[in-house]
Scaffold this active site. Structure first.
Site, PDB file in Angstrom:
ATOM      1  N   GLU A  90       0.831  -1.196   0.000  1.00 34.40           N
ATOM      2  CA  GLU A  90       0.000   0.000   0.000  1.00 34.40           C
ATOM      3  C   GLU A  90       0.868   1.248   0.000  1.00 34.40           C
ATOM      4  OE1 GLU A  90      -2.564  -0.200   3.450  1.00 34.40           O
ATOM      5  OE2 GLU A  90      -2.188  -2.347   3.532  1.00 34.40           O
ATOM      6  N   CYS A 103       3.266   8.348   1.477  1.00 36.97           N
ATOM      7  CA  CYS A 103       3.711   7.408   2.505  1.00 36.97           C
ATOM      8  C   CYS A 103       3.902   6.063   1.816  1.00 36.97           C
ATOM      9  CB  CYS A 103       2.669   7.308   3.616  1.00 36.97           C
ATOM     10  SG  CYS A 103       3.115   6.160   4.931  1.00 36.97           S
ATOM     11  N   CYS A 110       5.343  -7.085   8.069  1.00 33.79           N
ATOM     12  CA  CYS A 110       6.323  -6.585   9.036  1.00 33.79           C
ATOM     13  C   CYS A 110       6.453  -7.611  10.160  1.00 33.79           C
ATOM     14  CB  CYS A 110       5.864  -5.239   9.590  1.00 33.79           C
ATOM     15  SG  CYS A 110       7.015  -4.488  10.765  1.00 33.79           S
ATOM     16  N   CYS A 114       4.203  -4.693  16.527  1.00 32.39           N
ATOM     17  CA  CYS A 114       3.557  -3.617  17.278  1.00 32.39           C
ATOM     18  C   CYS A 114       2.046  -3.852  17.306  1.00 32.39           C
ATOM     19  CB  CYS A 114       3.877  -2.260  16.661  1.00 32.39           C
ATOM     20  SG  CYS A 114       5.643  -1.905  16.580  1.00 32.39           S
ATOM     21  N   CYS A 117      -0.698  -1.916  15.053  1.00 32.77           N
ATOM     22  CA  CYS A 117      -0.461  -1.807  13.611  1.00 32.77           C
ATOM     23  C   CYS A 117      -0.976  -3.040  12.869  1.00 32.77           C
ATOM     24  CB  CYS A 117       1.032  -1.620  13.356  1.00 32.77           C
ATOM     25  SG  CYS A 117       1.447  -1.440  11.609  1.00 32.77           S
ATOM     26  N   CYS A 331      -1.568   2.172   7.853  1.00 34.39           N
ATOM     27  CA  CYS A 331      -0.752   1.152   7.180  1.00 34.39           C
ATOM     28  C   CYS A 331      -1.220  -0.259   7.510  1.00 34.39           C
ATOM     29  CB  CYS A 331       0.729   1.316   7.528  1.00 34.39           C
ATOM     30  SG  CYS A 331       1.125   1.250   9.267  1.00 34.39           S
TER      31      CYS A 331
END
Length: 343
Positions: A90, A103, A110, A114, A117, A331
């Site tokens: 994205e 962005c 990932c 976290c 997220c 995100c």
């Protein structure tokens, strides 16, 4: 086949010489690429024999635009992009009075974990190459027919977990032969991989380094960010001071405010004491609520109180304006929801 977008000018010059061509041809070819001419046959000042060599050795890999979502609130556009291997990323275009900002993602997924997220929920699939990071800007610029002047590496992925490709991207995107985006208009956001912060500082780039802090103590930070089990806040702040000394650039600390988790007046006072006297700025972020966790965003009063307390410690504070709230612009949200609909 090599992706031409993965090459710096110097690397392409070396390739030219090794293949019996004049080094200056490298700059000619890249100038076409950055004018959105990706078909070698349309590069008018390139000889046919060289075009044949390029076709035999290179491609210009651009992701396909799968979907574009445009906010009715503020005109933010979110792009779902697909690569040839089927992976999705994205990119988010935000329009401001001072210019267009994008962005971009640095990884597919990932592995930082976290809790607030969406991009980390299924882990990291793979790193993006330099060219794949760069191609997000080229594709969106071509789509909107306008220049993008500000870049934020804050999409899916942890940039410093893909250090080599990201550093090479920073060199290429800011080069005169590239997109010529001034480094002061580039922000790199990291959760705080300490050794890489030191390495990045030694590069002496002029970019803005943003640290996702989100807590004033290691105990509280561990509840939200697994990276806190590896690097303490003290270690991160020492690395930040080194970065400031090497680059003379102000650090941005990002602080996602979560209701009844890290948004109390006591939290604000403790954070103020921690950062007082440092060349820094705090960006308060009302947390994005996602279905995979129970985090709720702080009230406006809690955010205002938090900001006021930090200001009393002499710290410059801004509260991020939410962009594209009606199109899942945070995100990881769009990629994940799209994949779920295809299953």
């Amino acid at each position: 086949m090599n992706n031409l977008l993965d090459y710096t000018l110097e690397e392409l010059k070396v390739w030219m010489k090794e293949n019996g061509e004049s080094a200056f041809r490298g700059k000619q070819i890249l100038s076409w690429i950055y004018k959105d001419i990706n078909d070698f046959d349309n590069m008018k000042n390139i000889s046919k024999p060289l075009i044949s060599k390029l076709k035999e050795n290179f491609t210009v890999n651009m992701p396909k635009i799968i979907k574009v979502y445009k906010s009715d609130i503020d005109g933010t556009e979110k792009f779902l992009l697909g690569f040839e291997d089927g992976n999705l990323i994205e990119s988010v275009l935000m329009r401001y009075k001072h210019g267009n900002s994008i962005c971009i993602s640095t990884q597919i997924g990932c592995r930082m974990g976290c809790k607030f997220c969406a991009s980390t929920i299924d882990g990291r699939v793979r790193n993006l190459t330099t060219g794949e990071i760069l191609s997000q800007i080229l594709v969106v610029q071509n789509y909107i027919k306008e220049r993008i002047s500000n870049i934020v590496l804050m999409g899916s992925g942890e940039p410093l977990d893909n250090y080599d490709n990201v550093v090479k991207f920073l060199e290429v995107v800011s080069a005169e032969y590239g997109l010529n985006v001034g480094q002061r208009h580039i922000t790199l956001s990291t959760c705080g991989i300490v050794p890489k912060i030191y390495e990045l500082a030694d590069k002496e780039f002029s970019i803005t380094l943003a640290i996702s802090l989100h807590a004033f103590s290691d105990e509280k930070r561990k509840e939200i960010m697994p990276i806190a089990n590896k690097h303490t806040i003290y270690e991160i702040l020492e690395a930040c001071r080194y970065y400031i000394n090497k680059t003379n650039r102000r650090i941005t600390f990002e602080y996602a405010l979560v209701k009844e988790i890290n948004d109390s007046k006591e939290d604000a006072k403790a954070l103020g004491k921690l950062l007082r006297g440092m060349l820094c700025h705090v960006n308060l972020i009302p947390v994005n609520e996602i279905k995979e966790n129970t985090y709720k965003r702080s009230s406006k009063k809690a955010i205002d109180d938090f900001s006021e307390i930090l200001t009393s410690f002499g710290i410059e504070v801004t509260t991020r304006r939410e962009m594209g709230s009606d199109i899942n612009a945070a995100c990881g949200q769009l990629r994940r929801s799209y994949i779920e609909t295809q299953e």
